[in-house]
Design a protein around this motif. Structure first.
Motif, mmCIF file in Angstrom:
data_model
loop_
_atom_site.group_PDB
_atom_site.id
_atom_site.type_symbol
_atom_site.label_atom_id
_atom_site.label_comp_id
_atom_site.label_asym_id
_atom_site.label_seq_id
_atom_site.Cartn_x
_atom_site.Cartn_y
_atom_site.Cartn_z
ATOM 1 N N MET A 1 0.829 -1.159 0.017
ATOM 2 C CA MET A 1 -0.010 0.002 -0.029
ATOM 3 C C MET A 1 1.131 1.145 -0.020
ATOM 4 S SD MET A 1 -3.142 -0.889 -0.154
ATOM 5 C CE MET A 1 -4.224 -2.407 0.152
ATOM 6 N N VAL A 2 0.343 2.263 -0.551
ATOM 7 C CA VAL A 2 0.954 3.663 -0.605
ATOM 8 C C VAL A 2 0.992 4.250 0.536
ATOM 9 C CG1 VAL A 2 1.107 5.709 -1.499
ATOM 10 C CG2 VAL A 2 0.392 3.747 -3.144
ATOM 11 N N ARG A 3 2.071 4.754 1.095
ATOM 12 C CA ARG A 3 2.150 5.487 2.541
ATOM 13 C C ARG A 3 1.776 6.898 2.110
ATOM 14 N NH1 ARG A 3 4.280 4.520 7.438
ATOM 15 N NH2 ARG A 3 5.038 6.309 8.668
ATOM 16 N N LEU A 4 0.692 7.245 2.670
ATOM 17 C CA LEU A 4 -0.026 8.711 2.198
ATOM 18 C C LEU A 4 0.077 9.700 3.433
ATOM 19 C CD1 LEU A 4 -3.399 7.227 0.965
ATOM 20 C CD2 LEU A 4 -1.566 7.944 -0.352
ATOM 21 N N PRO A 5 0.058 11.096 3.248
ATOM 22 C CA PRO A 5 0.016 11.731 4.210
ATOM 23 C C PRO A 5 -1.243 11.631 5.058
ATOM 24 C CG PRO A 5 0.279 13.015 2.237
ATOM 25 C CD PRO A 5 -0.318 11.506 1.772
ATOM 26 N N GLY A 6 -1.121 11.898 6.268
ATOM 27 C CA GLY A 6 -2.201 12.040 7.455
ATOM 28 C C GLY A 6 -2.405 13.246 7.801
ATOM 29 N N VAL A 7 -4.034 13.709 8.132
ATOM 30 C CA VAL A 7 -4.533 14.743 8.650
ATOM 31 C C VAL A 7 -5.225 14.564 9.851
ATOM 32 C CG1 VAL A 7 -5.895 16.961 8.217
ATOM 33 C CG2 VAL A 7 -4.262 15.855 6.285
ATOM 34 N N ILE A 8 -4.902 14.968 11.126
ATOM 35 C CA ILE A 8 -5.756 14.947 11.948
ATOM 36 C C ILE A 8 -6.612 16.151 12.219
ATOM 37 C CG2 ILE A 8 -5.269 14.882 14.518
ATOM 38 C CD1 ILE A 8 -2.509 14.014 14.160
ATOM 39 N N LEU A 9 -7.898 15.757 12.289
ATOM 40 C CA LEU A 9 -9.061 16.438 12.285
ATOM 41 C C LEU A 9 -9.264 17.105 13.766
ATOM 42 C CD1 LEU A 9 -11.507 14.722 9.897
ATOM 43 C CD2 LEU A 9 -9.915 16.689 9.399
ATOM 44 N N ALA A 10 -8.716 18.380 14.126
ATOM 45 C CA ALA A 10 -8.919 19.162 15.306
ATOM 46 C C ALA A 10 -9.692 20.529 15.138
ATOM 47 C CB ALA A 10 -7.646 19.195 16.056
ATOM 48 N N SER B 1 1.265 8.117 13.079
ATOM 49 C CA SER B 1 2.654 8.447 12.523
ATOM 50 C C SER B 1 3.253 7.066 12.213
ATOM 51 C CB SER B 1 3.489 9.020 13.541
ATOM 52 O OG SER B 1 3.676 8.338 14.571
ATOM 53 N N THR B 2 2.613 5.815 12.571
ATOM 54 C CA THR B 2 3.198 4.484 12.149
ATOM 55 C C THR B 2 2.511 4.255 11.054
ATOM 56 O OG1 THR B 2 1.579 3.380 13.345
ATOM 57 C CG2 THR B 2 3.207 3.960 14.558
ATOM 58 N N GLN B 3 1.562 4.892 10.462
ATOM 59 C CA GLN B 3 0.793 4.518 9.123
ATOM 60 C C GLN B 3 0.922 5.371 7.924
ATOM 61 O OE1 GLN B 3 -3.249 2.978 10.178
ATOM 62 N NE2 GLN B 3 -2.745 3.659 12.389
ATOM 63 N N CYS B 4 1.303 6.777 8.174
ATOM 64 C CA CYS B 4 0.913 7.827 7.319
ATOM 65 C C CYS B 4 2.253 8.763 7.681
ATOM 66 C CB CYS B 4 -0.272 8.727 7.658
ATOM 67 S SG CYS B 4 -1.672 7.913 7.293
ATOM 68 N N ALA B 5 2.757 9.299 6.330
ATOM 69 C CA ALA B 5 3.681 10.239 6.442
ATOM 70 C C ALA B 5 3.517 11.329 5.055
ATOM 71 C CB ALA B 5 5.144 9.886 6.616
ATOM 72 N N PRO B 6 3.831 12.778 5.251
ATOM 73 C CA PRO B 6 3.948 13.378 6.542
ATOM 74 C C PRO B 6 2.443 13.435 7.210
ATOM 75 C CG PRO B 6 3.985 14.764 4.796
ATOM 76 C CD PRO B 6 3.941 13.464 4.032
ATOM 77 N N LEU B 7 2.505 14.264 8.409
ATOM 78 C CA LEU B 7 1.286 14.547 9.174
ATOM 79 C C LEU B 7 1.086 16.007 9.050
ATOM 80 C CD1 LEU B 7 1.377 12.201 12.188
ATOM 81 C CD2 LEU B 7 0.296 11.723 10.012
ATOM 82 N N LEU C 1 1.885 18.812 -2.143
ATOM 83 C CA LEU C 1 2.738 18.117 -1.855
ATOM 84 C C LEU C 1 2.973 17.032 -3.088
ATOM 85 C CD1 LEU C 1 2.232 16.988 1.878
ATOM 86 C CD2 LEU C 1 3.781 18.667 1.018
ATOM 87 N N GLY C 2 2.045 17.055 -3.941
ATOM 88 C CA GLY C 2 1.898 16.145 -5.137
ATOM 89 C C GLY C 2 1.562 14.888 -4.804
ATOM 90 N N ALA C 3 0.678 14.693 -3.394
ATOM 91 C CA ALA C 3 0.405 13.255 -2.850
ATOM 92 C C ALA C 3 -1.109 13.082 -3.447
ATOM 93 C CB ALA C 3 0.181 13.377 -1.437
ATOM 94 N N PRO C 4 -1.329 11.836 -3.773
ATOM 95 C CA PRO C 4 -2.800 11.396 -4.459
ATOM 96 C C PRO C 4 -3.798 11.443 -3.472
ATOM 97 C CG PRO C 4 -1.517 9.311 -4.050
ATOM 98 C CD PRO C 4 -0.722 10.710 -3.576
ATOM 99 N N ALA C 5 -3.772 11.208 -2.264
ATOM 100 C CA ALA C 5 -4.697 11.253 -1.612
ATOM 101 C C ALA C 5 -4.499 11.524 0.130
ATOM 102 C CB ALA C 5 -5.695 9.764 -1.539
ATOM 103 N N ILE C 6 -5.350 11.573 1.089
ATOM 104 C CA ILE C 6 -4.910 11.759 2.472
ATOM 105 C C ILE C 6 -5.828 10.408 3.296
ATOM 106 C CG2 ILE C 6 -4.263 14.157 2.262
ATOM 107 C CD1 ILE C 6 -7.085 14.651 3.675
ATOM 108 N N ILE C 7 -5.252 10.363 4.452
ATOM 109 C CA ILE C 7 -5.844 9.547 5.540
ATOM 110 C C ILE C 7 -6.415 10.551 6.671
ATOM 111 C CG2 ILE C 7 -5.760 7.669 7.232
ATOM 112 C CD1 ILE C 7 -5.707 6.785 4.353
#
Length: 203
Positions: free
Chosen positions: A1-10, A41-47, A90-96
């Motif tokens: 799987m692709v390692r995608l950027p992660g966004v914490i909704l706060a 952070s164990t699943q996504c980067a950057p955050l 960032l040129g990323a295809p998606a976020i988590i």
């Protein structure tokens, strides 16, 4: 799987908690945001963190702080949009995405969301309620950057409910078990903090 950027909704206003940042509340000696960052952070980067107001209050976490790009706190979808705009830069295809008030979410969240993505690339997490019926967890999702302009238009048109928008794009569903407890248990009240500390003692 692709390692995608992660966004914490706060970006919520934490009205049931009396206001302020829920992510800075302490559960069993550790702030919620610290717990969420450690798991994501164990699943996504950057955050990055989606939050409104003075970003300096979150500077110690060392992550980009993404405010909503739309006014009047239109809800979690605005945070998703902010994350998608950041990912596009960032040129990323998606976020988590993950919620800042949910300290027990699965450690295989990103992998499972990608594995169950719908035809548009969207996917939401889900877990069973007390009756066994699967309940979507709309702040935990896989969101393709390709849909960001569609989302922006929907929000500007007044859409606020996540599931209405995701259903319109045939989002997939990644189901997670609720044993020994619901991994998407989220903290909305001071009583929920006590419940979370009990769960941690039992873990």
């Amino acid at each position: 799987m692709v390692r995608l950027p992660g966004v914490i909704l706060a970006g919520g206003r934490a009205t049931r908690m009396g206001g302020g940042d829920k992510g800075l509340r302490v559960v069993a000696g550790q702030r919620l945001l610290d717990r969420v960052i450690a798991r994501l952070s164990t699943q996504c980067a950057p955050l990055a963190i989606n939050a409104n107001g003075d970003a300096a209050r979150l500077a110690e976490f060392g992550l980009p702080v993404l405010p909503d790009s739309l006014p009047d706190h239109p809800g979690p979808l605005a945070g998703v949009l902010a994350g998608l705009d950041w990912a596009a830069s960032l040129g990323a295809p998606a976020i988590i995405t993950a919620a800042a008030d949910t300290p027990f979410f699965p450690l295989d969240l990103a992998t499972r969301l990608q594995a169950h993505a719908g035809p548009s690339g969207l996917c939401l997490a889900a877990s069973p309620d007390e009756t066994g019926r699967m309940q979507r967890q709309p702040t935990f999702g896989l969101w393709p950057v390709a849909l960001r302009d569609d989302l922006r238009t929907a929000l500007q048109g007044g859409l606020r409910k996540i599931v209405i928008w995701t259903q319109s794009h045939d989002a997939g569903l990644a189901a997670f078990a609720s044993t020994p407890f619901d991994p998407f248990f989220n903290i909305n009240t001071p009583e929920d903090i006590e419940a979370a500390e009990t769960l941690l003692r039992q873990a």
